[in-house]
Design a protein around this motif. Structure first.
Motif, PDB file in Angstrom:
ATOM      1  N   MET A   1       0.657  -1.546  -0.428  1.00  0.00           N
ATOM      2  CA  MET A   1       0.117   0.045   0.160  1.00  0.00           C
ATOM      3  C   MET A   1       1.000   1.641  -0.173  1.00  0.00           C
ATOM      4  O   MET A   1       0.855   2.182  -0.769  1.00  0.00           O
ATOM      5  N   ARG A   2       1.620   1.768   1.180  1.00  0.00           N
ATOM      6  CA  ARG A   2       2.237   2.577   1.078  1.00  0.00           C
ATOM      7  C   ARG A   2       3.871   2.792  -0.436  1.00  0.00           C
ATOM      8  O   ARG A   2       3.552   3.958  -0.820  1.00  0.00           O
ATOM      9  N   LYS A   3       3.701   1.996  -0.881  1.00  0.00           N
ATOM     10  CA  LYS A   3       4.542   2.195  -2.158  1.00  0.00           C
ATOM     11  C   LYS A   3       3.183   2.315  -3.027  1.00  0.00           C
ATOM     12  O   LYS A   3       4.168   2.820  -4.838  1.00  0.00           O
ATOM     13  N   LEU A   4       2.742   2.017  -3.500  1.00  0.00           N
ATOM     14  CA  LEU A   4       1.512   2.153  -4.302  1.00  0.00           C
ATOM     15  C   LEU A   4       1.145   3.848  -3.747  1.00  0.00           C
ATOM     16  O   LEU A   4       1.263   4.592  -4.899  1.00  0.00           O
ATOM     17  N   LEU A   5       1.060   4.647  -2.908  1.00  0.00           N
ATOM     18  CA  LEU A   5       1.163   5.108  -2.933  1.00  0.00           C
ATOM     19  C   LEU A   5       2.432   6.029  -3.148  1.00  0.00           C
ATOM     20  O   LEU A   5       1.884   8.004  -3.486  1.00  0.00           O
TER      21      LEU A   5
ATOM     22  N   LEU B   1       2.453   7.502 -10.624  1.00  0.00           N
ATOM     23  CA  LEU B   1       0.671   7.653 -10.826  1.00  0.00           C
ATOM     24  C   LEU B   1      -0.528   7.855  -9.885  1.00  0.00           C
ATOM     25  O   LEU B   1      -1.304   8.387 -10.162  1.00  0.00           O
ATOM     26  N   ALA B   2       0.257   8.482  -8.315  1.00  0.00           N
ATOM     27  CA  ALA B   2      -0.606   8.187  -7.413  1.00  0.00           C
ATOM     28  C   ALA B   2      -1.216   9.614  -7.354  1.00  0.00           C
ATOM     29  O   ALA B   2      -2.625   9.771  -7.744  1.00  0.00           O
ATOM     30  N   LYS B   3      -0.725  10.803  -7.707  1.00  0.00           N
ATOM     31  CA  LYS B   3      -1.405  11.491  -7.496  1.00  0.00           C
ATOM     32  C   LYS B   3      -2.113  12.067  -8.741  1.00  0.00           C
ATOM     33  O   LYS B   3      -3.461  12.980  -8.741  1.00  0.00           O
TER      34      LYS B   3
ATOM     35  N   VAL C   1      -1.444   8.625  10.746  1.00  0.00           N
ATOM     36  CA  VAL C   1      -1.379   8.829  12.450  1.00  0.00           C
ATOM     37  C   VAL C   1      -1.903   7.259  12.612  1.00  0.00           C
ATOM     38  O   VAL C   1      -0.737   6.938  13.324  1.00  0.00           O
ATOM     39  N   VAL C   2      -3.173   6.686  12.395  1.00  0.00           N
ATOM     40  CA  VAL C   2      -3.636   6.439  13.156  1.00  0.00           C
ATOM     41  C   VAL C   2      -3.445   4.951  12.245  1.00  0.00           C
ATOM     42  O   VAL C   2      -2.630   3.278  13.168  1.00  0.00           O
ATOM     43  N   THR C   3      -2.968   4.700  10.940  1.00  0.00           N
ATOM     44  CA  THR C   3      -2.077   4.010  10.815  1.00  0.00           C
ATOM     45  C   THR C   3      -0.676   3.766  10.158  1.00  0.00           C
ATOM     46  O   THR C   3      -0.369   3.116   9.566  1.00  0.00           O
ATOM     47  N   ALA C   4      -0.283   4.908  10.782  1.00  0.00           N
ATOM     48  CA  ALA C   4       1.273   4.798  10.299  1.00  0.00           C
ATOM     49  C   ALA C   4       1.759   4.800   8.855  1.00  0.00           C
ATOM     50  O   ALA C   4       2.537   3.745   8.369  1.00  0.00           O
TER      51      ALA C   4
END
Length: 211
Positions: free
Chosen positions: A1-5, A9-11, A65-68
């Motif tokens: 998920m973090r890599k996708l963000l 192309l994410a933006k 914050v909650v999901t780090a």
């Protein structure tokens, strides 16, 4: 998920998703799907999407914050600009469809009707934040003053909710108002809790250091 963000192309994907409500409204207007009063439907829809975008941008920090997931922060500026964008469309719709772009009449109407006055006040604050949302503005204002200015987003949330409440008061229809009030209360309440928690930790550290 973090890599996708973090993907390049994410933006662009988020940008296109944020434009989908406008695309639907344009399509609905062209295909006569906005009901008996298309002008009112457009004004109200852009106002609704302003509130939704505002809730979304205020949700970024708690989710981060909650999901780090610090990567979510890279979308906050874009989402904030879309809040301004839909607020601008909302104001233009009112100025065009309701007032025919008669500036003098608009000024009188803003001063005369409280719900329009608070909505316009929220727009002015959004305009200031949009105009100073770029790195050059941060350097010009200084980080502390810039942060103070952009914390007025909390005032925008209150004014926008009051604007919506007064608008619906005429029809005694508060169902959606209650939903937005609950969401915004939760998001702003989380920030108050976090601030109190930080103060408590800081006070505890200061007390331990003084022993």
């Amino acid at each position: 998920m973090r890599k996708l963000l973090l993907h390049s192309l994410a933006k662009p994907v988020v940008f296109v998703l944020c434009l989908l409500p406008l695309a639907w409204l344009v399509y609905a207007a062209l295909s006569n799907q906005l009901g008996a009063n298309p002008a009112e439907a457009l004004i109200r829809s852009t106002g609704d999407w302003t509130l939704r975008a505002l809730c979304l941008v205020l949700a970024v920090t708690p989710l981060r914050v909650v999901t780090a997931t610090p990567q979510l922060a890279r979308f906050r500026r874009m989402l904030g600009l879309f809040v301004f964008f839909y607020a601008l469309l909302h104001l233009l719709g009112y100025g065009w469809f309701d007032m025919g772009f008669e500036v003098a009449d608009i000024a009188v109407d803003i001063a005369k009707r409280p719900f329009i006055l608070v909505g316009f006040a929220a727009f002015v604050l959004l305009l200031l934040m949009a105009a100073t949302s770029f790195n050059r503005a941060i350097r010009a204002l200084g980080a502390k003053r810039w942060q103070t200015l952009h914390r007025t987003v909390y005032a925008v949330a209150g004014l926008a909710l009051l604007h919506f409440f007064w608008m619906r008061a005429g029809k005694n229809d508060f169902g959606e108002v209650a939903v937005y009030a609950a969401i915004l209360s939760l998001l702003l309440g989380w920030r108050v809790w976090q601030a109190a928690r930080r103060r408590a930790v800081k006070a505890g550290s200061a007390a331990a250091a003084s022993r």
